[in-house]
Design a protein around this motif. Structure first.
Motif, PDB file in Angstrom:
ATOM      1  N   GLY A   1       4.867  -0.762  -7.749  1.00 19.22           N
ATOM      2  CA  GLY A   1       6.180  -0.284  -8.132  1.00 19.22           C
ATOM      3  C   GLY A   1       6.768   0.618  -7.061  1.00 19.22           C
ATOM      4  N   ASN A   2       8.094   0.731  -7.053  1.00 17.69           N
ATOM      5  CA  ASN A   2       8.767   1.641  -6.130  1.00 17.69           C
ATOM      6  C   ASN A   2       9.979   2.234  -6.851  1.00 17.69           C
ATOM      7  OD1 ASN A   2      10.875  -0.342  -5.996  1.00 17.69           O
ATOM      8  ND2 ASN A   2       9.780  -1.379  -4.325  1.00 17.69           N
ATOM      9  N   SER A   3      10.792   2.975  -6.122  1.00 17.93           N
ATOM     10  CA  SER A   3      11.919   3.656  -6.748  1.00 17.93           C
ATOM     11  C   SER A   3      12.919   2.684  -7.365  1.00 17.93           C
ATOM     12  CB  SER A   3      12.631   4.552  -5.722  1.00 17.93           C
ATOM     13  OG  SER A   3      13.080   3.779  -4.610  1.00 17.93           O
TER      14      SER A   3
ATOM     15  N   SER B   1      -1.331   3.347 -12.099  1.00 22.29           N
ATOM     16  CA  SER B   1       0.053   3.505 -12.552  1.00 22.29           C
ATOM     17  C   SER B   1       1.051   2.755 -11.683  1.00 22.29           C
ATOM     18  CB  SER B   1       0.419   4.993 -12.592  1.00 22.29           C
ATOM     19  OG  SER B   1       0.304   5.567 -11.292  1.00 22.29           O
ATOM     20  N   PHE B   2       0.716   2.493 -10.424  1.00 22.76           N
ATOM     21  CA  PHE B   2       1.638   1.822  -9.511  1.00 22.76           C
ATOM     22  C   PHE B   2       1.574   0.301  -9.613  1.00 22.76           C
ATOM     23  CE2 PHE B   2      -2.267   2.929  -7.194  1.00 22.76           C
ATOM     24  CZ  PHE B   2      -2.740   1.665  -6.896  1.00 22.76           C
TER      25      PHE B   2
ATOM     26  N   ALA C   1       0.853  -1.184   0.000  1.00 22.58           N
ATOM     27  CA  ALA C   1       0.000   0.000   0.000  1.00 22.58           C
ATOM     28  C   ALA C   1       0.885   1.228   0.000  1.00 22.58           C
ATOM     29  CB  ALA C   1      -0.921   0.022   1.228  1.00 22.58           C
ATOM     30  N   LEU C   2       0.426   2.279  -0.658  1.00 23.93           N
ATOM     31  CA  LEU C   2       1.128   3.556  -0.675  1.00 23.93           C
ATOM     32  C   LEU C   2       0.301   4.545   0.117  1.00 23.93           C
ATOM     33  CD1 LEU C   2       1.890   3.583  -4.509  1.00 23.93           C
ATOM     34  CD2 LEU C   2       3.384   2.767  -2.687  1.00 23.93           C
TER      35      LEU C   2
ATOM     36  N   ALA D   1       4.285  -8.498  -0.585  1.00 23.58           N
ATOM     37  CA  ALA D   1       5.013  -8.960  -1.757  1.00 23.58           C
ATOM     38  C   ALA D   1       6.515  -8.795  -1.576  1.00 23.58           C
ATOM     39  CB  ALA D   1       4.560  -8.205  -3.009  1.00 23.58           C
ATOM     40  N   ARG D   2       7.249  -9.536  -2.395  1.00 21.73           N
ATOM     41  CA  ARG D   2       8.699  -9.395  -2.511  1.00 21.73           C
ATOM     42  C   ARG D   2       9.044  -9.180  -3.971  1.00 21.73           C
ATOM     43  NH1 ARG D   2      13.374 -12.943  -3.278  1.00 21.73           N
ATOM     44  NH2 ARG D   2      12.096 -14.819  -3.391  1.00 21.73           N
ATOM     45  N   ASN D   3       9.636  -8.029  -4.286  1.00 15.84           N
ATOM     46  CA  ASN D   3      10.106  -7.770  -5.642  1.00 15.84           C
ATOM     47  C   ASN D   3      11.343  -8.611  -5.915  1.00 15.84           C
ATOM     48  OD1 ASN D   3       8.125  -5.864  -6.187  1.00 15.84           O
ATOM     49  ND2 ASN D   3       9.356  -4.172  -5.433  1.00 15.84           N
ATOM     50  N   VAL D   4      11.378  -9.261  -7.052  1.00 12.90           N
ATOM     51  CA  VAL D   4      12.483 -10.149  -7.399  1.00 12.90           C
ATOM     52  C   VAL D   4      12.944  -9.840  -8.820  1.00 12.90           C
ATOM     53  CG1 VAL D   4      13.211 -12.531  -7.732  1.00 12.90           C
ATOM     54  CG2 VAL D   4      11.575 -11.977  -5.926  1.00 12.90           C
TER      55      VAL D   4
END
Length: 563
Positions: A385-387, A428-429, A175-176, A348-351
């Motif tokens: 998405g993130n930086s 968009s995220f 969540a943002l 989640a885990r970004n991979v």
């Protein structure tokens, strides 16, 4: 104030929504609710009427048992695109492992010789709490050298109390946080209208056969929120919280405390996270309706929330709070073994498979398979998405999200992406994939940057003044974390309606089928989500009634049937 007969009176609605303009809501002649079209529906997408009932009994799936056959209990990635060998693991030594064990086996162990070395199950659990109410418990363990790893593998393969071991990864909330708005008003919950909640209500909450009757005749549907905990004293949630035999002092468990020394353990799952992430998710699912305060959940009656806290709280931090494989798996196993019907995982885990990082989490996979084997439906957020990792496509051999990619791999688990309420476009995220993201639901009301984004309005932890008077709070969050619980609530509605009217529980793959086959298909989303599918509760209600030949009138929804 509770439901009476499952249908809200016009007077109660006028009190709850007094002074508001509601162009999307009015009473029809049957006393049901009608919602206006969001402008993107296609009347050609009708619901086919089956020639015979599609009633299935629970069947043995044995996902979990089949996954345990192998040469070694040490599960390092066998991903065909990114095989993580013991040699590659050299760079990861010092990172904790996640070790799954049978707590009753560990508890019953007797050392045959005081001079003999203890097996891994004993020295890993030494001095830690064993949770005998679950069949499998997960503990962290750190290895520092390659020699230790080789010896560890040999020892766990000989240890009858060890089920499996793998790497202990970090997980984030999805969540943002945008703006905090104390605006407890159902008309501000645009996602309810976009989901066709009001149209579907007369079916799911039919006065004679709706899911609200489960509390009188059968067990309500239990949705476990695997998250930061839940503020179970909130006025919108307290009447819809699960409890263990109506005796537990809490409405769930702080799974982080499972396996730590008793003196350090705090099993209270109350949500103290900065953005009340878990409480927000719980409100989206089952905030009470027609109680004179706030808004409503997507499944506000006949559904109970089980609070399962798997995230640590960092005082004063506004950043996402991390969890680990051990914590998430502990929460899943505890929830399944204590009667959860549906699990919501807005984490989640970004991979990035191109960065020598495994695109799998074998221990989490075992927990997912265990849940499916127990006929427990799972819902995953597609991730934000993130930086470091902007919103992008989830692929087979590059960028990936866990556990999001598992929704496609296992029947009975579903991955949810985010769309906007105002234009039904992908947020968009939101990460996306026509293969791995199986359905979309609203994760924000309107697109914008930072605090200009209009998020989903839901419950947050109450505050108290110096006299200890509690004040219920609400605010908006955006993210796939908000979209996932809408699908979890829809799964609860499906299971509840079939349980109430047929006396059986549909299989997890049957729930997934009903949700997908009833979704609206949007051409502009077809490259981003499977078949461009978005959750539609009206079409879902029609699908359940027709496929299971339930004796519930469809009213105006009958127009959705193919002629």
């Amino acid at each position: 104030m509770r439901f009476i007969g499952g249908i809200l009176s016009l007077t109660k609605w006028m009190i709850l929504l007094s002074g508001l303009t509601l162009p999307f809501l009015y009473l029809n002649c049957q006393g049901g609710f009608k919602g206006t079209d969001h402008g993107l529906s296609s009347s050609s997408q009708c619901i086919a009427q089956p020639t015979t009932a599609t009633v299935n009994s629970i069947k043995e799936t044995n996902y979990f048992a089949k996954s345990l056959y192998g040469k070694s209990k040490l599960l390092l990635s066998q991903d065909p695109f990114q095989t993580l060998t013991q040699q590659k693991l050299n760079v990861k030594l010092g990172v904790p492992f996640a070790v799954m064990m049978d707590p009753k086996c560990v508890n019953a162990y007797v050392n045959p010789n005081d001079n003999s070395p203890l097996p891994p199950s004993q020295y890993i659990t030494n001095g830690k709490r064993l949770e005998l109410s679950v069949k499998i418990q997960t503990f962290p363990w750190t290895l520092n050298t390659q020699e230790e790893l080789t010896k560890f593998e040999e020892e766990i393969n000989n240890d009858v109390c060890v089920v499996a071991a793998g790497l202990n990864w970090d997980y984030d909330l999805q969540a943002l946080d945008t703006s905090t708005i104390n605006d407890p008003d159902i008309s501000q919950q645009g996602h309810l209208n976009s989901l066709q909640f009001y149209n579907s209500y007369p079916v799911f909450y039919n006065s004679e056969k709706g899911i609200q009757k489960l509390k009188d005749s059968q067990r309500p549907i239990v949705v476990a929120v695997i998250d930061t905990g839940v503020a179970y004293i909130h006025s919108e949630l307290k009447n819809n919280m699960w409890s263990l035999n109506n005796q537990t002092p809490y409405a769930g468990i702080n799974a982080i405390s499972l396996g730590i020394p008793e003196a350090e353990a705090d099993f209270d799952p109350f949500d103290t996270a900065p953005n009340s992430h878990g409480t927000h998710v719980a409100g989206i699912i089952a905030a009470e309706m027609n109680n004179g305060v706030g808004g409503a959940g997507v499944a506000p009656v006949g559904v109970e929330i089980m609070a399962v806290r798997v995230f640590d709280t960092i005082a004063g931090s506004n950043k996402n709070i991390k969890s680990t494989t051990v914590d998430v798996v502990a929460g899943i196993m505890w929830a399944v073994d204590h009667g959860a019907d549906i699990l919501n995982l807005s984490l989640a885990r970004n991979v990035d498979g191109n960065q020598n990082e495994s695109t799998r989490d074998e221990i989490l996979e075992l927990a997912i398979k265990y849940a499916l084997d127990k006929n427990v439906f799972l819902v995953f957020a597609a991730g934000n998405g993130n930086s470091l990792y902007p919103a992008q496509e989830i692929t087979d051999n590059g960028f990936s999200i866990l556990p999001a990619r598992y929704g496609h791999e296992f029947k009975g688990a579903i991955t949810v992406g985010s769309i906007n309420v105002d234009d039904f476009k992908r947020s968009s995220f939101s990460h996306f994939s026509s293969k791995f993201v199986e359905i979309a639901a609203p994760g924000q009301e309107s697109e914008g940057q930072g605090n200009n984004s209009r998020g989903i309005l839901s419950t947050t932890s109450p505050t108290s003044d110096e006299n200890k008077n509690l004040t219920d709070n609400y605010h908006r969050l955006v993210g796939t974390s908000m979209a996932a619980p809408m699908v979890a609530a829809a799964a609860a509605l499906v299971k509840g309606l079939i349980r109430q009217n047929r006396g059986i529980d549909p299989t997890v793959d049957e729930i997934e089928r009903l949700i997908k086959e009833s979704a609206m298909n949007y051409g502009h989303l077809s490259q981003e989500f499977e078949k461009g599918q978005a959750l539609d509760l009206s079409r879902l209600a029609v699908k359940v009634v027709t496929d299971y030949q339930l004796d519930i009138p469809l009213g105006e929804l009958e127009s959705m049937l193919c002629k």
